[in-house]
Design a protein around this motif. Structure first.
Motif, PDB file in Angstrom:
ATOM      1  N   ASP A   7     -52.645  15.908  -7.134  1.00 11.01           N
ATOM      2  CA  ASP A   7     -51.669  16.836  -5.820  1.00 11.01           C
ATOM      3  C   ASP A   7     -52.556  17.510  -4.564  1.00 11.01           C
ATOM      4  N   PRO A   8     -52.563  16.231  -3.347  1.00 10.55           N
ATOM      5  CA  PRO A   8     -53.619  15.842  -2.121  1.00 10.55           C
ATOM      6  C   PRO A   8     -53.650  17.332  -1.815  1.00 10.55           C
ATOM      7  N   THR A   9     -52.777  18.493  -2.149  1.00  5.93           N
ATOM      8  CA  THR A   9     -52.668  19.734  -0.700  1.00  5.93           C
ATOM      9  C   THR A   9     -53.036  20.446  -1.919  1.00  5.93           C
ATOM     10  N   ARG A  10     -53.709  20.513  -2.849  1.00  7.43           N
ATOM     11  CA  ARG A  10     -54.387  21.084  -3.500  1.00  7.43           C
ATOM     12  C   ARG A  10     -56.105  20.299  -4.367  1.00  7.43           C
ATOM     13  N   ASP A  11     -56.358  19.654  -4.398  1.00  4.73           N
ATOM     14  CA  ASP A  11     -56.651  18.638  -5.677  1.00  4.73           C
ATOM     15  C   ASP A  11     -57.555  17.602  -4.537  1.00  4.73           C
ATOM     16  N   ALA A  12     -58.368  17.615  -5.177  1.00  2.84           N
ATOM     17  CA  ALA A  12     -59.979  16.158  -4.639  1.00  2.84           C
ATOM     18  C   ALA A  12     -59.251  14.941  -5.104  1.00  2.84           C
ATOM     19  N   LEU A  13     -59.324  13.721  -4.251  1.00  2.00           N
ATOM     20  CA  LEU A  13     -58.772  11.898  -5.189  1.00  2.00           C
ATOM     21  C   LEU A  13     -60.475  11.505  -5.496  1.00  2.00           C
ATOM     22  N   VAL A  14     -60.680  11.909  -6.628  1.00  2.26           N
ATOM     23  CA  VAL A  14     -61.562  11.727  -7.392  1.00  2.26           C
ATOM     24  C   VAL A  14     -62.066   9.855  -7.275  1.00  2.26           C
ATOM     25  N   LEU A  15     -63.254   9.273  -7.363  1.00  5.24           N
ATOM     26  CA  LEU A  15     -63.348   7.981  -7.834  1.00  5.24           C
ATOM     27  C   LEU A  15     -64.538   8.264  -8.666  1.00  5.24           C
ATOM     28  N   THR A  16     -65.021   7.412 -10.510  1.00  7.37           N
ATOM     29  CA  THR A  16     -65.750   7.960 -10.519  1.00  7.37           C
ATOM     30  C   THR A  16     -65.840   6.339 -10.994  1.00  7.37           C
ATOM     31  N   CYS A  17     -67.863   6.466 -11.194  1.00  6.56           N
ATOM     32  CA  CYS A  17     -68.363   4.638 -11.976  1.00  6.56           C
ATOM     33  C   CYS A  17     -69.401   5.319 -12.314  1.00  6.56           C
ATOM     34  N   GLY A  18     -69.758   5.079 -13.240  1.00  2.00           N
ATOM     35  CA  GLY A  18     -70.701   4.457 -14.404  1.00  2.00           C
ATOM     36  C   GLY A  18     -71.826   3.548 -14.449  1.00  2.00           C
ATOM     37  N   VAL A  19     -72.928   3.504 -14.808  1.00  4.17           N
ATOM     38  CA  VAL A  19     -73.569   2.330 -14.969  1.00  4.17           C
ATOM     39  C   VAL A  19     -74.824   2.423 -16.296  1.00  4.17           C
ATOM     40  N   ARG A  20     -74.441   1.529 -17.728  1.00  7.95           N
ATOM     41  CA  ARG A  20     -75.656   1.932 -18.416  1.00  7.95           C
ATOM     42  C   ARG A  20     -76.621   1.064 -17.841  1.00  7.95           C
TER      43      ARG A  20
END
Length: 95
Positions: A7-20
């Protein structure tokens, strides 16, 4: 990689990445984007983590989810440092 659509009115847009990087070492990074006026002083612009697999059952991890901010978005919160993170030791048990 994961993208969450909050919900953009109260939360963040999150982009997550990981690498081994190796059989034992993995790294993670998340970037957070907020609508204007939504981000609180304790809300981070980014978070990061690292995990070292000591054995098949034992892992040492470091994570920093404090109020990390990009230089152009310092805000009213305090600047965070490496020591503001969490170091954890995990042992897997089989039942």
């Amino acid at each position: 990689m994961r993208v969450a659509l909050p919900d953009p009115t109260r939360d963040a847009l999150v982009l997550t990445c990981g690498v081994r990087l190796t059989e034992r070492l993995s790294l993670g990074l998340s970037a957070h984007a907020y609508a204007a006026g939504v981000q609180q002083p304790w809300d981070p612009d980014y978070t990061y983590s690292a995990t070292w697999k000591v054995t098949e059952r034992l892992r040492v991890s470091y994570a920093n989810h404090a109020a990390n901010r990009f230089p152009w978005n310092r805000g009213d919160g305090h600047a965070t440092r490496l020591r503001d993170g969490t170091l954890s030791l995990t042992y897997d048990l089989s039942f």
